[in-house]
Design an enzyme around this catalytic site. Structure first.
Site, PDB file in Angstrom:
ATOM      1  N   GLU A   1      54.759  32.269  50.452  1.00 26.89           N
ATOM      2  CA  GLU A   1      53.991  31.045  50.709  1.00 26.89           C
ATOM      3  C   GLU A   1      54.844  29.777  50.700  1.00 26.89           C
ATOM      4  O   GLU A   1      54.545  28.802  50.001  1.00 26.89           O
ATOM      5  CB  GLU A   1      52.839  30.936  49.702  1.00 26.89           C
ATOM      6  CG  GLU A   1      51.904  32.133  49.781  1.00 26.89           C
ATOM      7  CD  GLU A   1      50.822  32.133  48.709  1.00 26.89           C
ATOM      8  OE1 GLU A   1      50.750  31.162  47.928  1.00 26.89           O
ATOM      9  OE2 GLU A   1      50.054  33.118  48.629  1.00 26.89           O
TER      10      GLU A   1
ATOM     11  N   GLU B   1      47.723  41.757  51.855  1.00 28.43           N
ATOM     12  CA  GLU B   1      46.755  41.411  50.807  1.00 28.43           C
ATOM     13  C   GLU B   1      45.344  41.378  51.377  1.00 28.43           C
ATOM     14  O   GLU B   1      44.587  40.440  51.168  1.00 28.43           O
ATOM     15  CB  GLU B   1      47.116  40.055  50.173  1.00 28.43           C
ATOM     16  CG  GLU B   1      48.537  39.990  49.634  1.00 28.43           C
ATOM     17  CD  GLU B   1      48.864  38.660  48.955  1.00 28.43           C
ATOM     18  OE1 GLU B   1      47.919  37.928  48.585  1.00 28.43           O
ATOM     19  OE2 GLU B   1      50.064  38.363  48.784  1.00 28.43           O
TER      20      GLU B   1
END
Length: 371
Positions: A158, A262
Site C-alpha cells: 500500500e 485479500e
C-alpha cells in the site's frame, strides 16, 4: 428375486460412489487445481487449531495460506533489537505440516509498524541511513529465518495514493522514493529464491492501477527483482465492475505474475461513498449501516453468489497469468470487514458462514470452475 436385489444393490452402490466422488471433489483447491492456488489468511485460532472447525476448513479447501497479522512488523519486531517469532513460527509450521504454499505478509508498510522504527531515542525522525539500516536488519532477519519455507513475500504494501502517486509515509519522507527499491533489493538478497510482490488495494481504479504499473516498470528497469503485483480484492457487490477487473489483470499480466491477495465481497452499505482499505479510517456505527444483524437475506445471498461467480469466471479467463487467489479470512465471523470501516457491524463477505457452513457464494465459485 436375488437378481432383483442385486440390481438394486448395484444401483445404490453406484449412486453412493458418485456421491462420494462429488463430495471428495467439492472443495476449493481441487476445483481449481489446474488453474491457480486457492489461499486464505489465517488467524492464530486457526493455525494453532484452537478453532478446530476453522482449521479443518483450511485443510480441506485451501492449498496456500497468508499470515493475517503475525508477520507484520508490530507483531514480529515490536521493540528495537527484540524479535518475537513465536506465533509466526507456529503459522509456518502449520503450513509446512499441511503441504501448503506459505505467503509472508508484510515487510514494509506504513501501518502496524511501531513508532520506534522511524524515531530516535528522543522521538525525532531518524536519518535516512539509520532507517535503511533498520529496514535491512528487519528484512534480512525475518526473510532469512523463513528462507526456503515461505514461497513469497508482500515486500511493500500500500505505497500508493488513490491518484497513483506515492503515499507520504514515514518511509518516503525519511528515505525517499528509492525506499521501495531498497526493500525489494534487501528481500531478494535475503532469499534469492523467494517470490516478491507489490501489494495494494483499489488497483482497479484507473489512476491507482496505472501508478502501480509505473512503479513496477521503474523497478524492473533498474533490474530490481519483482515477481508480480497483488491486487487485494476488497470488493463489494458493485465495485469494481467486471470490465475493470478484466482490464486490470490484463495490464498487470504484462509485468509478471498476478495475484488476488485479500479477496472478500462486502454486502453492507458503504458509509458516505467510502471505498478502499485504509485501516485508519473509522466511521460511527449507525443502524442504517448495519442492516443484517439477524442474518443475510436470501436476496442478498443470491446477489453475492452471482457476484462471486462472475468474478471467478474472469479469474479463469486469465488463469495463465494468475498464480493465486487468496481470501482474506475463512468464515464470515473471522472477517476484518465486521469492524471496517465501521466497528461492530455484522458482515458476510466470505464463502463460509459463522457456523463454518458453505454459503450460496461457495456453490457459485465451485460451479464456475466446471464451466
Amino acid at each position: 428375486m436375488f437378481s432383483k436385489y442385486l440390481k438394486t444393490w448395484i444401483s445404490l452402490a453406484f449412486i453412493l460412489c458418485l456421491t462420494a466422488t462429488f463430495s471428495a471433489q467439492t472443495n476449493l483447491k481441487d476445483a481449481y487445481k489446474n488453474d491457480f492456488l486457492i489461499g486464505a489468511a489465517l488467524n492464530p485460532n486457526q493455525y494453532n487449531e484452537r478453532d478446530k472447525n476453522g482449521a479443518e476448513l483450511v485443510k480441506k479447501h485451501f492449498n496456500s495460506i497468508t499470515a493475517e497479522n503475525v508477520m507484520k512488523w508490530q507483531k514480529i519486531h515490536p521493540l528495537n533489537g527484540k524479535y518475537d517469532f513465536g506465533e509466526a513460527d507456529k503459522f509456518v509450521e502449520f503450513g509446512l505440516k499441511n503441504n501448503m504454499v506459505i505467503i509472508g505478509h508484510t515487510l514494509v508498510w506504513h501501518n502496524q509498524t511501531p513508532k520506534w522504527v522511524f524515531e530516535d531515542e528522543k522521538g525525532n525522525p531518524v536519518s535516512r541511513d539509520e532507517l535503511l539500516k533498520r529496514m535491512k536488519d528487519h528484512i534480512f532477519t525475518v526473510v532469512g529465518r523463513y528462507k526456503g519455507k515461505v514461497k513469497g513475500w508482500d515486500v511493500v504494501n500500500e505505497a500508493l495514493n488513490d491518484d497513483g502517486t506515492l503515499r507520504q509515509s514515514p518511509w518516503l519522507k525519511i528515505i525517499g522514493e528509492d525506499y521501495i527499491a531498497k526493500a525489494f533489493q534487501f528481500a531478494h538478497e535475503a532469499d534469492p529464491q523467494a517470490e516478491l510482490y507489490y501489494n495494494d488495494y483499489s488497483l482497479e481504479n484507473g489512476a491507482k492501477g496505472n501508478g502501480a504499473i509505473k512503479l513496477v516498470k521503474k523497478l524492473q528497469a533498474q533490474n530490481i527483482h519483482v515477481t508480480g503485483i497483488g491486487t487485494q480484492g476488497h470488493w463489494d457487490l458493485k465495485f469494481p465492475t467486471i470490465e475493470q477487473i478484466n482490464k486490470t489483470i490484463s495490464e498487470f499480466s504484462k509485468l509478471g505474475k498476478v495475484m488476488i491477495t485479500e479477496l472478500d465481497v462486502d454486502v453492507l452499505p458503504t458509509p458516505y461513498g467510502f471505498s478502499g482499505a485504509e485501516i485508519t479510517v473509522n466511521f460511527e456505527l449507525q443502524e442504517k449501516l448495519n442492516p443484517f444483524k439477524k442474518g443475510l437475506p436470501e436476496e442478498i445471498q443470491k446477489k453475492q453468489a452471482q457476484r462471486y461467480g462472475e468474478i471467478f469466471k474472469i479469474f479463469l479467463k486469465h488463469k495463465e497469468h494468475i498464480s493465486r487467489v487468496t481470501f482474506w479470512g475463512v468464515t464470515d465471523g473471522d472477517s476484518w470487514k465486521n469492524n471496517f470501516p465501521v466497528r461492530g457491524r455484522t458482515n458476510y463477505p466470505l464463502l463460509f458462514d459463522r457456523q463454518w457452513k458453505i454459503k450460496p457464494a461457495f456453490d457459485a465459485v465451485t460451479e464456475a470452475a466446471k464451466q
